[in-house]
Design an enzyme around this catalytic site. Sequence first.
Site, mmCIF file in Angstrom:
data_model
loop_
_atom_site.group_PDB
_atom_site.id
_atom_site.type_symbol
_atom_site.label_atom_id
_atom_site.label_comp_id
_atom_site.label_asym_id
_atom_site.label_seq_id
_atom_site.Cartn_x
_atom_site.Cartn_y
_atom_site.Cartn_z
ATOM 1 N N ASN A 173 -7.665 -3.329 14.309
ATOM 2 C CA ASN A 173 -9.054 -3.639 13.922
ATOM 3 C C ASN A 173 -9.121 -4.776 12.893
ATOM 4 O OD1 ASN A 173 -8.068 -2.443 11.645
ATOM 5 N ND2 ASN A 173 -9.506 -0.736 11.599
ATOM 6 N N ASP A 203 0.812 -1.216 0.000
ATOM 7 C CA ASP A 203 0.000 0.000 0.000
ATOM 8 C C ASP A 203 0.847 1.269 0.000
ATOM 9 O OD1 ASP A 203 0.938 -0.500 2.576
ATOM 10 O OD2 ASP A 203 -1.036 -0.872 3.416
ATOM 11 N N GLU A 231 -9.711 -2.013 5.409
ATOM 12 C CA GLU A 231 -10.350 -1.777 6.707
ATOM 13 C C GLU A 231 -11.587 -2.667 6.852
ATOM 14 O OE1 GLU A 231 -8.797 -0.148 8.774
ATOM 15 O OE2 GLU A 231 -7.943 1.712 7.995
ATOM 16 N N HIS A 267 -7.277 -4.976 10.159
ATOM 17 C CA HIS A 267 -6.965 -4.637 8.766
ATOM 18 C C HIS A 267 -5.680 -5.319 8.312
ATOM 19 C CE1 HIS A 267 -4.732 -0.804 10.216
ATOM 20 N NE2 HIS A 267 -3.819 -1.585 9.694
HETATM 21 C C1 F6R Z 1 1.568 -1.577 6.222
HETATM 22 C C2 F6R Z 1 0.204 -2.101 6.298
HETATM 23 C C3 F6R Z 1 -0.561 -2.170 7.575
HETATM 24 C C4 F6R Z 1 0.271 -2.577 8.772
HETATM 25 C C5 F6R Z 1 -0.596 -2.618 10.044
HETATM 26 C C6 F6R Z 1 0.222 -2.943 11.281
HETATM 27 O O1 F6R Z 1 2.031 -1.612 4.891
HETATM 28 O O2 F6R Z 1 -0.298 -2.437 5.290
HETATM 29 O O3 F6R Z 1 -1.628 -3.084 7.397
HETATM 30 O O4 F6R Z 1 0.844 -3.836 8.550
HETATM 31 O O5 F6R Z 1 -1.207 -1.370 10.221
HETATM 32 O O6 F6R Z 1 1.088 -1.860 11.526
HETATM 33 P P1 F6R Z 1 2.246 -1.935 12.600
HETATM 34 O O7 F6R Z 1 3.227 -2.939 12.124
HETATM 35 O O8 F6R Z 1 2.848 -0.542 12.629
HETATM 36 O O9 F6R Z 1 1.614 -2.318 13.895
#
Ligand code: F6R
Length: 241
Positions: free
Chosen positions: A136, A67, A143, A138
Amino acid sequence: MEIVKVKNYEEMSERACDLIIEIVNKLDNPVLGLATGSTPEGMYQQMIDSYKRNEVSFTKTTTFNLDEYVGLVGNDPNSYRFYMNDKLFKHIDLLADRAYLPNGDTDDLQKECRDYETLMYKAEYIDVQVLGLGLNGHIGFNEPGTAFDSRTHIVDLDETTRKANARFFDSLDDVPKKAITMGIETIMESKKILLLVAGEKKAEAVYRLINGETSEEFPASILQKHENVTLIADEEALSKL
Ligand code: F6R
């Protein structure tokens, strides 16, 4: 789903790196799916160390990130392109024209989504996709409520996600409201998924991932249906199981 329980973040990063290096060394043209955020940082450092010890070369590797924020240029310190350059790409021998991220700085975002899908298709999809887990549920920026049959698309970021990511920005107002992300179906087409989770604050999400029902309200729950998932999680993240 194979669950690998490790002691802490360092061990999670080492185990994840070992798995990636094994795949890169085994395949002729490996295709890696990469993530940003706090979770994979340790793994990227381990990959750099491994490269410097001549244990691996990435000249035949192609990478696709999950992303990117919409509206940030590639050299903005908060863009995921900047993160990847800083944390991994500039330290290893991966060829610059094989390191793909969606471009969030374009007038035609729909075309960008289509082009990204075409690039992955031409690369014959991802051999191993690294994922972090959102509080959550994701994955990528998919989301709760995202359709399981979604492909690369534009999303409105959830307020909880913007707040969680605000730590990297000067203020919450500076956190972009939109992003481009691989869709759930795109992620599920990866031949293998490597899900990394560490820390007590993710324990509830891990519990739901393993024990909850498969529902679009908790996007990561779809991973129960993928036939080749390795979850590497530390003791704290697994503490509610
Ligand atoms: C990052 C992504 C997100 C993260 C998720 C966890 O490219 O796609 O889905 O993997 O938000 O983030 P952290 O590792 O910062 O807890």
